[in-house]
Design an enzyme around this catalytic site. Structure first.
Site, short mmCIF file in Angstrom:
data_model
loop_
_atom_site.label_atom_id
_atom_site.label_comp_id
_atom_site.label_asym_id
_atom_site.label_seq_id
_atom_site.Cartn_x
_atom_site.Cartn_y
_atom_site.Cartn_z
CB CYS A 28 -0.91 -0.07 1.23
SG CYS A 28 -1.65 1.48 1.73
CB CYS A 31 0.50 1.60 4.12
SG CYS A 31 -1.22 1.07 4.04
#
Length: 104
Positions: A28, A31
């Protein structure tokens, strides 16, 4: 660095005080952007809140339990109960303000 936890120690880790959980995935992008901010806040606020991480791919059962469908998702727990959810990347000051709102 914030400790990455799993189902074996999740309940124990969030049981006491204010704990911020970063639900993330290694693939991600947002993230990865959040990771250094989360780490920095964990260091700055270590005396009043605990910051931990859960890899949703490694701990799907925790993500399911708390209905995490988007990463990054941060959840603030107070004495074992989720009290606030933040979805997506957020600036450091915004996260800090939300966490401080749950500290006595």
């Amino acid at each position: 660095m914030a400790e990455i936890i799993n189902m074996n120690n999740f309940e124990e880790e969030v049981n006491n005080g204010v704990v911020v959980v970063d639900f993330f995935a290694t693939w991600c992008g947002p993230c990865k952007m959040l990771a250094p901010v989360f780490k920095e806040l964990g260091n700055e606020m270590k005396d009043s809140a605990k910051f931990i991480k859960v890899d949703i791919d490694q701990s799907m059962e925790i993500a399911r339990k708390f209905m995490v469908s988007t990463v990054p998702t941060m959840m603030i727990f107070k004495d074992g109960k989720p009290v606030e959810t933040m979805v997506g990347f957020m600036p450091k000051d915004a996260i800090k303000t939300k966490v401080e709102g749950h500290i006595k």
